[in-house]
Design a protein around this motif. Structure first.
Motif, mmCIF file in Angstrom:
data_model
loop_
_atom_site.group_PDB
_atom_site.id
_atom_site.type_symbol
_atom_site.label_atom_id
_atom_site.label_comp_id
_atom_site.label_asym_id
_atom_site.label_seq_id
_atom_site.Cartn_x
_atom_site.Cartn_y
_atom_site.Cartn_z
ATOM 1 N N THR A 163 0.853 -1.186 0.000
ATOM 2 C CA THR A 163 0.000 0.000 0.000
ATOM 3 C C THR A 163 0.888 1.234 0.000
ATOM 4 O O THR A 163 1.706 1.430 0.903
ATOM 5 N N THR A 164 0.726 2.029 -1.051
ATOM 6 C CA THR A 164 1.417 3.306 -1.182
ATOM 7 C C THR A 164 0.360 4.403 -1.063
ATOM 8 O O THR A 164 -0.826 4.123 -0.967
ATOM 9 N N VAL A 165 0.809 5.650 -1.089
ATOM 10 C CA VAL A 165 -0.118 6.781 -0.998
ATOM 11 C C VAL A 165 0.090 7.665 -2.221
ATOM 12 O O VAL A 165 1.215 8.076 -2.520
ATOM 13 N N PRO A 220 -4.805 6.188 -0.396
ATOM 14 C CA PRO A 220 -4.084 4.906 -0.332
ATOM 15 C C PRO A 220 -4.352 4.086 -1.587
ATOM 16 O O PRO A 220 -5.456 4.100 -2.130
ATOM 17 N N SER A 247 -3.502 0.121 -2.919
ATOM 18 C CA SER A 247 -2.942 -1.201 -2.630
ATOM 19 C C SER A 247 -2.759 -1.987 -3.921
ATOM 20 O O SER A 247 -3.619 -1.957 -4.805
#
Length: 136
Positions: A23-25, A31, A33
């Protein structure tokens, strides 16, 4: 070993599981995923990515990520890892061996390819340096 557990269920899961969730932003704060293949080497989690993948732009903007493994379907056997992600300039030489060992059969049978060809298609290496590992 550092923060990654060198024994116990989390280490077993990281060794055995083939799919993890990164999960990055996004730059706007949402967010995102993505399911990923991964290899653990030298106390870090390595992920290969296509050059133009959205997760790379997200990591460039914000290297704080989360990585987790699916649970057992009943809310147990969960592993989550908070990590600092960085995009590497070069793929560590031992990574091909790690991917070959973990995914070689799957790559050959499912994609009719090779680990070497997979690294050509996914040439960008992301290293996750864990800050916190949680299990329940």
């Amino acid at each position: 070993m550092g923060i990654l557990p060198d024994s116990g269920r989390a280490a077993e899961r990281l060794d055995q599981e083939r799919i993890g969730w990164l999960t990055t932003v996004t730059p706007s704060g949402r967010p995102q995923s993505s399911p990923v293949w991964f290899v653990v080497l030298d106390d870090a989690i390595y992920i290969q990515s296509q050059r133009e993948a959205g997760k790379l732009g997200n990591i460039r903007a914000n290297g704080n990520v989360s990585f987790h493994l699916d649970g057992d379907g009943d809310g147990g056997d969960i592993v989550t890892i908070d990590a600092d992600a960085e995009i590497l300039d070069a793929t560590p030489p031992s990574l091909l061996d790690g991917y070959s060992e973990k995914y070689g059969r799957v790559i050959r049978e499912r994609t009719r390819s090779t680990p070497e060809a997979m690294l050509d298609e996914y040439p960008t290496t992301v290293r996750l340096m864990p800050r916190r590992v949680r299990t329940w």
